[in-house]
Design an enzyme around this catalytic site. Sequence first.
Site, PDB file in Angstrom:
ATOM      1  N   ARG A  33      12.008-139.188   5.602  1.00  0.00           N
ATOM      2  CA  ARG A  33      11.606-138.167   6.365  1.00  0.00           C
ATOM      3  C   ARG A  33      12.728-138.191   7.192  1.00  0.00           C
ATOM      4  NH1 ARG A  33       7.488-134.857   8.967  1.00  0.00           N
ATOM      5  NH2 ARG A  33       7.577-135.108  11.201  1.00  0.00           N
ATOM      6  N   ILE A  59      10.154-129.488  13.296  1.00  0.00           N
ATOM      7  CA  ILE A  59       9.488-130.134  11.792  1.00  0.00           C
ATOM      8  C   ILE A  59       7.944-130.652  12.235  1.00  0.00           C
ATOM      9  CG2 ILE A  59      10.277-132.385  12.533  1.00  0.00           C
ATOM     10  CD1 ILE A  59      10.592-133.115   9.400  1.00  0.00           C
ATOM     11  N   SER A  60       7.233-130.142  11.189  1.00  0.00           N
ATOM     12  CA  SER A  60       5.762-130.430  11.583  1.00  0.00           C
ATOM     13  C   SER A  60       5.300-131.720  11.660  1.00  0.00           C
ATOM     14  CB  SER A  60       4.847-129.600  10.539  1.00  0.00           C
ATOM     15  OG  SER A  60       4.988-128.161  10.681  1.00  0.00           O
ATOM     16  N   GLN A  61       4.336-132.507  12.208  1.00  0.00           N
ATOM     17  CA  GLN A  61       3.917-133.661  12.071  1.00  0.00           C
ATOM     18  C   GLN A  61       3.432-134.033  10.787  1.00  0.00           C
ATOM     19  OE1 GLN A  61       0.137-132.266  14.603  1.00  0.00           O
ATOM     20  NE2 GLN A  61      -0.217-134.338  14.091  1.00  0.00           N
TER      21      GLN A  61
END
Length: 214
Positions: A33, A59-61
């Site tokens: 990630r 960026i989403s969790q």
Amino acid sequence: MNSAVARKRMVAELVKRGITDQRVINTMLELPRHIFVEEAMAAQAYSDGSLPIGEKQTISQPYIVARMTELLALTGREKVLELGTGSGYQAAVLATLADRVCTVERIRPLAMKARKALDSLRLLNVNLKIGDGTEGWPEEAPFDAILVTAGAPALPECLVEQLAPGGRLVIPVGDRVDQKLLVIRKAADGSVTREEADDCRFVRLIGKNGWNDE
């Protein structure tokens, strides 16, 4: 930073929060990630929170990535449409779990960064274009699964039309601040069901069938 150790901690937290799809768990355990965020934020890449990626986007969790992916119930044979490429991380997760991914990003600099990150992982089954994601990708339809990674004011009907019979669509719908994750399923006869899942909070889905850019 030991990214492998950080990923194990991240995934342990996802499991604790209720993620059970083993294919999703394995994928997020392997994917780096940190290459999808700015270098200065690499140490925060595996914490369970969203991070800025530039252009007023995030960026989403990890939890919401895992949860939305799990709701798609991918088997590996699907053609998936993603709207809102952003950093490219969600597309990478989908590409590992599905046969083919078509992803649309409206902001060119983000699309270029995402393409570079995806290419570095040799995820060659991702087709990325720059455009208005709220219109879907009609030339590539129908799709077995559709994932929208920004909050919409309402469900765009064109996306339902581009969903194949037996397909699933996951989209955040609500106001400019808070949304609900909706899971749309299209039966073999073309009938559509709608189910509410989690509360969530996304950046706005900008475009013809979303919010205007003001």
